[in-house]
Scaffold this motif. Structure first.
Motif, mmCIF file in Angstrom:
data_model
loop_
_atom_site.group_PDB
_atom_site.id
_atom_site.type_symbol
_atom_site.label_atom_id
_atom_site.label_comp_id
_atom_site.label_asym_id
_atom_site.label_seq_id
_atom_site.Cartn_x
_atom_site.Cartn_y
_atom_site.Cartn_z
ATOM 1 N N GLY A 27 4.375 1.791 1.909
ATOM 2 C CA GLY A 27 5.405 2.564 1.226
ATOM 3 C C GLY A 27 4.993 4.012 1.107
ATOM 4 N N GLY A 28 5.970 4.888 1.212
ATOM 5 C CA GLY A 28 5.709 6.330 1.111
ATOM 6 C C GLY A 28 6.459 7.053 2.206
ATOM 7 N N SER A 29 7.673 7.539 1.844
ATOM 8 C CA SER A 29 8.495 8.327 2.776
ATOM 9 C C SER A 29 8.804 7.608 4.092
ATOM 10 C CB SER A 29 7.854 9.693 3.020
ATOM 11 O OG SER A 29 7.757 10.405 1.804
ATOM 12 N N GLY A 82 11.702 3.828 -0.953
ATOM 13 C CA GLY A 82 12.311 4.448 -2.124
ATOM 14 C C GLY A 82 13.572 5.207 -1.724
ATOM 15 N N GLY A 83 13.441 6.503 -1.513
ATOM 16 C CA GLY A 83 14.590 7.379 -1.246
ATOM 17 C C GLY A 83 15.551 6.845 -0.196
ATOM 18 N N ALA A 84 15.019 6.427 0.940
ATOM 19 C CA ALA A 84 15.888 5.993 2.048
ATOM 20 C C ALA A 84 16.582 4.668 1.756
ATOM 21 C CB ALA A 84 15.083 5.914 3.342
ATOM 22 N N TYR A 100 0.852 -1.187 0.000
ATOM 23 C CA TYR A 100 0.000 0.000 0.000
ATOM 24 C C TYR A 100 0.887 1.236 0.000
ATOM 25 C CZ TYR A 100 -2.817 3.817 1.789
ATOM 26 O OH TYR A 100 -3.405 5.041 1.943
ATOM 27 N N GLU A 101 0.769 2.005 -1.087
ATOM 28 C CA GLU A 101 1.589 3.210 -1.212
ATOM 29 C C GLU A 101 0.713 4.392 -1.597
ATOM 30 O OE1 GLU A 101 5.952 2.074 -1.977
ATOM 31 O OE2 GLU A 101 4.962 2.187 -3.895
ATOM 32 N N PRO A 102 0.251 5.151 -0.606
ATOM 33 C CA PRO A 102 -0.548 6.332 -0.946
ATOM 34 C C PRO A 102 0.304 7.275 -1.797
ATOM 35 C CG PRO A 102 0.055 6.332 1.408
ATOM 36 C CD PRO A 102 0.491 5.021 0.843
HETATM 37 P P1 PGA Z 1 9.748 6.904 -1.061
HETATM 38 O O1 PGA Z 1 9.254 5.910 -2.213
HETATM 39 O O2 PGA Z 1 10.186 6.023 0.092
HETATM 40 O O3 PGA Z 1 10.881 7.672 -1.662
HETATM 41 O O4 PGA Z 1 8.591 7.749 -0.699
HETATM 42 C C1 PGA Z 1 8.507 4.785 -1.918
HETATM 43 C C2 PGA Z 1 8.201 4.043 -3.192
HETATM 44 O O5 PGA Z 1 7.999 4.697 -4.225
HETATM 45 O O6 PGA Z 1 8.151 2.791 -3.217
#
Ligand code: PGA
Length: 249
Positions: free
Chosen positions: A210-212, A233-235, A165-167
């Motif tokens: 997922g999401g930051s 993603g980024g981290a 789940y990635e808002p």
């Molecule tokens: P993010 O990306 O951690 O940089 O927000 C998550 C993803 O896109 O899977």
């Protein structure tokens, strides 16, 4: 069986050399963990990464693949090609694929079918846009995304499905869903799957958030009962941050 998973989605980052450096650092510093650790490098690094992680607890996934077996699809990569370089897990339906490459639920259903036909595991991504959340439609959107792409599957196929789940409003924005928002949605997702299949099947599915996700918020998000890990993603581009997130369990 439900597993705890931390998966790093590198997106279009890390060339061959960067990928090898990342993997060697990760393997050196990763302490044995029961959490499944996945990295998803770009296609050009898959062979090298999957060779480098052999014998370790790290699993290499692809970020995408085509649904066709082979043929005139310039620029695309098939399931068999991924398997030929040792890759058996694929991320499908990431919001960037949906938004920039017009991937629809119907197309994703085909990709999931192809992955299954090849015995591959899909990390299936979905999530609502900011407007959907503002208008209170997030559950309707997420429910439809899951139903349209996955509910044609027989129960046995779910062993090869991980949900993520990635808002969309939280991806790469620094804005995270609160641990409560994540838990509420994950509980809804599990209930949706339970209604269609069974409670037992729904309990066995791993649902990632997922999401930051960052080292600073991972522990609290992962502590929620229906959150089984993260798609990062980024981290995940920084070995130390990625390790800190893995260690947050
Ligand atoms: P993010 O990306 O951690 O940089 O927000 C998550 C993803 O896109 O899977």
């Amino acid at each position: 069986m439900r597993k705890q998973i931390v998966a790093g989605n590198w997106k279009m980052n890390n060339d061959y050399v960067d990928s090898e450096l990342f993997v060697s650092k990760l393997l050196k510093e990763l302490k044995h963990t029961t959490t499944e650790v996945i990295i998803a490098p770009p296609f050009t690094s898959l062979l090298a990464s999957s060779n480098s992680v052999k014998g370790s607890q790290v699993i290499v996934a692809a970020q995408n693949m085509h649904f066709a077996e082979n043929g005139a699809y310039t620029g695309e990569v098939s399931a068999a090609m991924l398997k030929s370089v040792g890759v058996k897990t694929v991320i499908l339906g990431h919001s960037e694929r949906r938004a920039y490459f017009n991937e629809s639920d119907d197309l994703l259903a085909k990709k999931v079918n192809t992955a299954l036909a090849h015995g591959m595991r899909s990390i299936f991504c979905f999530g609502e846009e900011l407007e959907d959340r503002k208008s209170g439609n997030e559950e309707a959107i997420v429910g439809a995304q899951i139903k349209n792409a996955l509910f044609h599957l027989p129960a046995a196929a779910w062993e090869h499905i991980v949900l993520a789940y990635e808002p969309v409003w939280a991806i790469g924005t620094g804005e995270t869903a609160s641990p409560e928002q994540a838990q509420d949605m994950h509980a809804f997702i599990r209930e949706t799957v339970a209604k269609k299949y069974s409670k037992k099947l729904a309990e066995d599915v791993s649902i990632l958030y997922g999401g930051s996700v960052k080292p600073a918020n991972a522990k609290e998000i992962f502590s929620k009962p229906d959150v089984d890990g993260g798609l990062i993603g980024g981290a995940a581009l920084d070995v130390e941050q990625f390790l800190a997130i893995i260690n947050a369990f």
